[in-house]
Enzyme design. Structure first.
Site, PDB file in Angstrom:
ATOM      1  N   LYS A 144      42.436  39.058  31.530  1.00  0.00           N
ATOM      2  CA  LYS A 144      42.555  39.030  32.989  1.00  0.00           C
ATOM      3  C   LYS A 144      41.323  38.358  33.594  1.00  0.00           C
ATOM      4  O   LYS A 144      40.207  38.829  33.429  1.00  0.00           O
ATOM      5  CB  LYS A 144      42.699  40.452  33.527  1.00  0.00           C
ATOM      6  CG  LYS A 144      42.694  40.555  35.053  1.00  0.00           C
ATOM      7  CD  LYS A 144      42.687  42.018  35.488  1.00  0.00           C
ATOM      8  CE  LYS A 144      42.443  42.169  36.983  1.00  0.00           C
ATOM      9  NZ  LYS A 144      42.298  43.579  37.394  1.00  0.00           N
ATOM     10  N   ASP A 187      38.339  40.388  43.510  1.00  0.00           N
ATOM     11  CA  ASP A 187      39.547  41.078  43.967  1.00  0.00           C
ATOM     12  C   ASP A 187      39.269  41.812  45.274  1.00  0.00           C
ATOM     13  O   ASP A 187      38.676  42.890  45.286  1.00  0.00           O
ATOM     14  CB  ASP A 187      40.033  42.063  42.903  1.00  0.00           C
ATOM     15  CG  ASP A 187      41.269  42.827  43.351  1.00  0.00           C
ATOM     16  OD1 ASP A 187      41.966  42.345  44.253  1.00  0.00           O
ATOM     17  OD2 ASP A 187      41.536  43.902  42.782  1.00  0.00           O
ATOM     18  N   LYS A 246      40.835  46.340  50.017  1.00  0.00           N
ATOM     19  CA  LYS A 246      40.017  47.449  49.532  1.00  0.00           C
ATOM     20  C   LYS A 246      38.997  47.852  50.600  1.00  0.00           C
ATOM     21  O   LYS A 246      38.513  47.003  51.351  1.00  0.00           O
ATOM     22  CB  LYS A 246      39.228  47.027  48.287  1.00  0.00           C
ATOM     23  CG  LYS A 246      40.035  46.725  47.051  1.00  0.00           C
ATOM     24  CD  LYS A 246      39.082  46.264  45.949  1.00  0.00           C
ATOM     25  CE  LYS A 246      39.818  45.881  44.672  1.00  0.00           C
ATOM     26  NZ  LYS A 246      40.340  47.044  43.960  1.00  0.00           N
ATOM     27  N   ASP A 298      35.965  41.994  37.939  1.00  0.00           N
ATOM     28  CA  ASP A 298      37.405  42.085  37.716  1.00  0.00           C
ATOM     29  C   ASP A 298      37.902  40.998  36.771  1.00  0.00           C
ATOM     30  O   ASP A 298      39.075  40.971  36.427  1.00  0.00           O
ATOM     31  CB  ASP A 298      38.162  42.027  39.042  1.00  0.00           C
ATOM     32  CG  ASP A 298      39.420  42.883  39.022  1.00  0.00           C
ATOM     33  OD1 ASP A 298      39.445  43.872  38.264  1.00  0.00           O
ATOM     34  OD2 ASP A 298      40.376  42.569  39.746  1.00  0.00           O
ATOM     35  N   ASP A 304      46.980  44.999  45.682  1.00  0.00           N
ATOM     36  CA  ASP A 304      45.792  45.298  44.895  1.00  0.00           C
ATOM     37  C   ASP A 304      46.132  45.586  43.438  1.00  0.00           C
ATOM     38  O   ASP A 304      45.250  45.823  42.625  1.00  0.00           O
ATOM     39  CB  ASP A 304      45.038  46.482  45.511  1.00  0.00           C
ATOM     40  CG  ASP A 304      43.611  46.593  45.015  1.00  0.00           C
ATOM     41  OD1 ASP A 304      43.072  45.571  44.522  1.00  0.00           O
ATOM     42  OD2 ASP A 304      43.024  47.688  45.107  1.00  0.00           O
ATOM     43  N   GLU A 361      47.265  43.381  41.334  1.00  0.00           N
ATOM     44  CA  GLU A 361      47.530  41.969  41.060  1.00  0.00           C
ATOM     45  C   GLU A 361      47.268  41.576  39.614  1.00  0.00           C
ATOM     46  O   GLU A 361      47.827  40.597  39.115  1.00  0.00           O
ATOM     47  CB  GLU A 361      46.681  41.088  41.989  1.00  0.00           C
ATOM     48  CG  GLU A 361      45.260  40.809  41.546  1.00  0.00           C
ATOM     49  CD  GLU A 361      44.384  42.043  41.403  1.00  0.00           C
ATOM     50  OE1 GLU A 361      43.468  42.033  40.561  1.00  0.00           O
ATOM     51  OE2 GLU A 361      44.606  43.036  42.141  1.00  0.00           O
ATOM     52  N   ARG A 398      48.104  42.892  36.755  1.00  0.00           N
ATOM     53  CA  ARG A 398      49.275  42.928  35.872  1.00  0.00           C
ATOM     54  C   ARG A 398      50.225  41.772  36.162  1.00  0.00           C
ATOM     55  O   ARG A 398      50.982  41.362  35.281  1.00  0.00           O
ATOM     56  CB  ARG A 398      49.973  44.276  35.999  1.00  0.00           C
ATOM     57  CG  ARG A 398      50.624  44.547  37.324  1.00  0.00           C
ATOM     58  CD  ARG A 398      50.853  46.032  37.564  1.00  0.00           C
ATOM     59  NE  ARG A 398      49.580  46.729  37.767  1.00  0.00           N
ATOM     60  CZ  ARG A 398      49.476  48.051  37.946  1.00  0.00           C
ATOM     61  NH1 ARG A 398      50.564  48.801  37.932  1.00  0.00           N
ATOM     62  NH2 ARG A 398      48.288  48.604  38.133  1.00  0.00           N
TER      63      ARG A 398
END
Length: 459
Positions: free
Chosen positions: A228, A233, A240, A251, A310, A312, A314
Site C-alpha cells: 500500500k 491520507d 480525519k 500510510d 478513509d 481507501e 483496501r
C-alpha cells in the site's frame, strides 16, 4: 555510519556479554584488578549496561555488555544494541557470552544502532562498530540492515518529499541497483489499463496516482509483493480530525516494507521470480474526490460501495491484487498500514498477518522468533463475509458496527486473490525509542518473511 560490520582483521577489543547470574563466575576467572574495577563501577549485567575496562595505561583493553536475565530479555528486543549504544567509539569483537541462537538477531540490532534519519537535521547515531562473530552470515545481516534503513527512510520522509512520484523514483533506484525492471502506469492511463479504483482514490491529488511495478528473475517460484503506497491520507471527504492526520506520512508503510523485503531478496539473490506492485496515491480533498455513497467497479469486476472514503487503502490494494493474481503467482503477500483495528488489537510492536495456509503460517511464526521480528496470526474468519456485503453492491469498503475491522478488511482483500495469499496489517511506526529502533518508521515482517520464504516456497 555504514550499516556494516568492521573488517574481520580490524584491531578490535574484546566485548564480553554478561548475564546477571553469570557475572560472579566470570569475575572469578579475571585478575583481581579487573574484578575490583567491575564491582566498583556498579556493573551488574543489567540490560543496557556497558563498561569499558582499562588496562595499566588507562586505555580500555576490553568491555562488558549487560545481557540481563531470561525474564528481562523476554521483554526486550536487540539487547546487545542497548549496550552498543553506550559503548565508546571503537571496534569491538565478541569475546564471550553471546548465545549462538541469538547471534544473528543481536548483530542485526547492533548494526541498526548506526541508523539515523538525517535528511533534514544532523543526527548522532552510535559509533561503536562490531566485527562479525564467527558462524553468522555477515552478508545476510548487512543486507537486512541496509534494507531496513531503506524502509525507515521512506516512511520517515514527509509527504512533501515522498509523494507518488518520489515513491516511483525510489523504486526505480532500487531496480537500477539490482538490475531489475521498473515501469509505472500514471494518471488517466490507469483508466485505459483498467485500474479504476487506484485512479478514483488518487485523482483528487495534485500529484498523479500510479501503479508502480518492479520485476526481477526468470526462474524459480513466482513471488508477488503488493504494498500500500498511500503517501498521505487526509481521509478524503470523510476528513480525519487533525490529531489523526499527524502520522499519515506513514500510510505508505506497506510499500516501504515491501521494498525493504524486495531489497533483501535481491541482495541475497534468492531464486525467485520477484514481482513488486505498489499502488501509489494521495487520498486528498478536491472537487473531483470520490464520495461516500459512490459505487466503484474494480479491475476484477466486483462493485464496491464507498461508505467511508478513509477506507481507501483496501481499494487501491484490490486493483493491484487483481493484477497480481492474473500472473498465476505461487504466493502473493500484501503489506499495508491498513486499519486502526489492528493497532488496537495487538499494539504497535506486533505485525498481524492473515493466511489460509497453516503450514505457511507456522513457518512464518517460527522464523519470526529467530529473527526478532514478531508477528501474530489473525483469522480469515469466513462467517464475517456477510459483513462486507452491502446488498447494493458486491462489497462494502467500510462496514458499519465497529466489529472486526482488521478481519473484514482482510476478507475484502481476499476476494481479489485466488492464488496462495498472505496479508499483513502493520503499524509501521516505532512510537518510542528502543535499542536499535529510534522513534519513527520501522520494518515489521520483512525479516521474518525472509527467513520463512525457503520453507514457504520450497527454495
Amino acid at each position: 555510519m555504514p550499516l556494516s560490520f568492521a573488517p574481520a582483521d580490524a584491531d578490535a577489543l574484546p566485548l564480553h556479554v554478561i548475564e546477571k547470574t553469570a557475572l560472579d563466575g566470570w569475575l572469578q576467572g579475571q585478575p583481581a584488578s579487573v574484578a575490583a574495577w567491575v564491582r566498583a563501577s556498579g556493573f551488574t549485567g543489567a540490560i543496557g549496561q556497558a563498561l569499558p575496562v582499562p588496562g595499566e595505561t588507562g586505555a580500555p583493553v576490553m568491555a562488558l555488555a549487560g545481557y540481563g536475565s531470561a525474564e528481562t530479555r523476554a521483554r526486550k528486543r536487540f539487547v546487545l544494541a542497548a549496550a552498543a549504544e553506550s559503548l565508546p567509539e571503537g571496534i569491538w569483537r565478541i569475546g564471550s557470552g553471546l548465545p549462538e541462537a541469538q547471534a544473528e538477531a543481536e548483530c542485526f540490532g547492533w548494526l541498526m544502532t548506526g541508523y539515523a534519519f538525517d535528511r533534514y537535521k544532523g543526527q548522532s547515531p552510535a559509533k561503536a562498530r562490531l566485527v562479525a562473530p564467527a558462524g553468522v552470515d555477515a552478508a545476510r545481516i548487512e543486507a537486512m540492515a541496509t534494507s531496513e534503513a531503506l524502509t525507515r527512510d521512506l516512511i520517515n520522509t514527509p509527504a512533501q518529499d515522498m509523494g507518488p512520484d518520489a515513491l516511483q523514483a525510489a523504486v526505480e533506484a532500487l531496480a537500477a541497483e539490482f538490475g531489475a525492471t521498473c515501469t509505472a502506469i500514471v494518471g488517466d492511463d490507469l483508466l485505459s489499463h483498467n485500474f479504476p479504483m487506484i485512479h478514483a482514490v488518487g485523482r483528487a491529488a495534485a500529484r498523479a496516482p500510479r501503479l508502480i511495478e518492479l520485476r526481477r528473475g526468470t526462474v524459480g517460484p513466482k513471488l508477488t509483493l503488493v504494498g500500500k503506497g498511500v503517501c498521505f491520507d487526509t481521509g478524503g471527504l470523510n476528513l480525519k480530525p487533525g490529531n489523526s492526520m499527524a502520522l499519515m506520512k506513514k500510510d505508505m508503510g506497506g510499500a516501504a516494507n515491501v521494498l525493504g523485503l524486495a531489497r533483501m531478496i535481491m541482495a541475497l539473490d534468492l531464486p525467485v521470480q520477484l514481482r513488486v506492485l505498489i499502488p501509489a496515491v494521495e487520498n486528498a480533498v478536491s472537487g473531483n474526490a470520490f464520495r461516500p455513497g459512490d459505487i466503484l467497479t474494480s479491475r476484477k469486476g466486483l462493485t464496491v460501495e464507498i461508505n467511508n472514503t478513509d477506507a481507501e487503502g483496501r481499494l487501491v490494494l484490490a486493483d493491484a491484487l487483481a493484477l497480481a493474481d492474473e500472473g498465476a503467482p505461487d504466493l502473493v503477500i500484501s503489506m499495508a498500514t491498513l486499519t486502526g483495528a489492528a493497532r488496537v488489537a495487538v499494539g504497535p510492536d506486533l505485525a498481524p498477518f492473515y493466511s489460509d495456509d497453516d503450514s505457511a503460517a507456522q513457518a512464518l511464526a517460527e522464523a519470526a522468533l529467530g529473527a526478532a521480528d514478531p508477528v501474530w496470526r489473525m483469522p480469515f474468519h469466513t462467517p464475517y463475509e456477510e459483513m462486507i456485503e452491502p446488498g447494493i453492491a458486491d462489497l462494502d469498503n467500510a462496514p458499519g458496527g465497529g466489529f472486526a475491522g482488521s478481519i473484514t478488511a482482510a476478507l475484502f482483500l481476499r476476494r481479489f486473490v485466488v492464488a496462495p495469499y498472505m496479508h499483513f496489517d502493520i503499524y509501521g511506526w516505532q512510537p518510542v525509542k528502543a535499542p536499535g529502533r529510534p522513534k519513527g518508521g520501522v520494518g515489521q515482517g520483512p525479516r521474518a518473511l525472509l527467513a520463512a520464504l525457503p520453507r514457504m516456497l520450497d527454495l
